[in-house]
Design a protein around this motif. Structure first.
Motif, short mmCIF file in Angstrom:
data_model
loop_
_atom_site.label_atom_id
_atom_site.label_comp_id
_atom_site.label_asym_id
_atom_site.label_seq_id
_atom_site.Cartn_x
_atom_site.Cartn_y
_atom_site.Cartn_z
N ALA A 1 43.01 50.73 51.81
CA ALA A 1 44.20 50.82 50.96
C ALA A 1 45.43 50.31 51.70
N THR B 1 45.23 46.49 52.00
CA THR B 1 45.54 45.86 50.72
C THR B 1 47.05 45.85 50.47
N ARG C 1 40.73 45.20 46.33
CA ARG C 1 40.87 45.27 47.78
C ARG C 1 40.00 44.16 48.36
N GLU D 1 35.75 47.43 49.70
CA GLU D 1 36.48 46.17 49.60
C GLU D 1 35.56 45.07 49.10
#
Length: 299
Positions: free
Chosen positions: A53, A56, A108, A159
């Motif tokens: 996270a 990203t 992601r 991801e």
């Protein structure tokens, strides 16, 4: 121009940017270069233990700032197909700006990139710290095994893995390689085809240093290929079908014109690994004839 630097040569000492207009020169030197340096330093100084996270978020911030500075006008469609995942993302490739554009997707994303990019000034330390995957295609099976191990870890973390199956930015005519499709099969992952066009109009590296502001870039996400189909269809058959669908979309007229490969203008890239899509038989024959001539098999 009869060729370009083979892939085992050292990278260029710097990436050249030459704005097309006087206004572009002012914009680049007053704002662009300081922005690029600041973004690169910020990304290279990120913690080594970034969560997906966090990675990203930082990538999107940097990409948004870069695309905003360049005045890129994104023409986006098909985002409803980019939900869920994780995917093996296969994208058309014609510019180094393709990565910032792909980072606007609601995914992601990490990318596999040629090893030389990790040695570039500013760019190299940033992509290294962000955890993108370095690959050396010339290592053959060893490179594939490395990508398989790393790709499995990427997908396990939630991801998606971005790949450019053309393996070059020469243009639309370059053929897809089968590696991405074999990889998706081994990873038991769905494929997400993404059509990108127009990025070459912003920066023509490595063909020219020309930099243009305010260009339109097209992004179309096509329906994903589900895992069941990835497993049921032979990789070469799936590769040919997905390639045909993606290039048809690129040439539909709904998107900015894609980059086209002209060897008289762009060089023949002798010694560099690429093939021409059979859908472009005239160019394919021209390249094959040249290679035969260079190998001494024809007069």
């Amino acid at each position: 121009m009869t060729g370009s630097v083979p892939p085992d040569s050292p990278p260029p000492p710097r990436l050249r940017l030459r704005p097309e207009t006087p206004e572009g020169w002012v914009r680049l030197h007053l704002a662009g270069r300081p922005l690029l340096a600041r973004l690169a330093r910020t990304l290279a100084a990120l913690p080594v233990d970034l969560t997906p996270a966090e990675r990203t978020a930082r990538q999107r911030e940097a990409s948004g700032a870069l695309l905003g500075h360049l005045g890129v006008r994104l023409d986006v469609g098909g985002l409803e197909h980019a939900r869920g995942g994780p995917f093996v993302v296969v994208a058309l490739h014609e510019s180094l700006l393709d990565v910032p554009v792909l980072l606007t997707l609601p995914l992601r994303l990490r990318f596999a990139a040629r090893d030389e990019i990790f040695t570039w000034p500013l760019v190299g330390p940033a992509v290294t710290r962000l955890g993108h995957l370095s690959i050396t295609p010339e290592r053959g099976a060893a490179a594939y095994r490395h990508l398989l191990r790393a790709g499995r870890a990427v997908l396990a973390g939630g991801e998606s893995l971005g790949l450019f199956p053309q393996g070059s930015v020469l243009g639309l005519e370059t053929d897809f390689q089968r590696g991405a499709f074999t990889l998706a099969r081994h990873l038991r992952a769905p494929l997400l085809p993404v059509v990108l066009t127009g990025g070459h109009r912003i920066w023509e590296h490595p063909f020219a240093p020309t930099l243009r502001y305010g260009q339109r870039v097209g992004l179309r996400v096509l329906p994903p290929v589900p895992v069941a189909e990835v497993l049921a269809v032979l990789p070469d058959i799936l590769r040919a079908r997905v390639q045909r669908e993606m290039k048809r979309a690129a040439l539909s007229g709904d998107l900015p014109p894609p980059r086209r490969y002209d060897p008289e203008r762009d060089g023949y890239w002798d010694g560099y690994r690429f093939d021409i899509d059979p859908a472009f038989p005239e160019l394919r024959g021209q390249i094959e004839a040249r290679r035969l001539h260079l190998s001494g098999e024809t007069g």
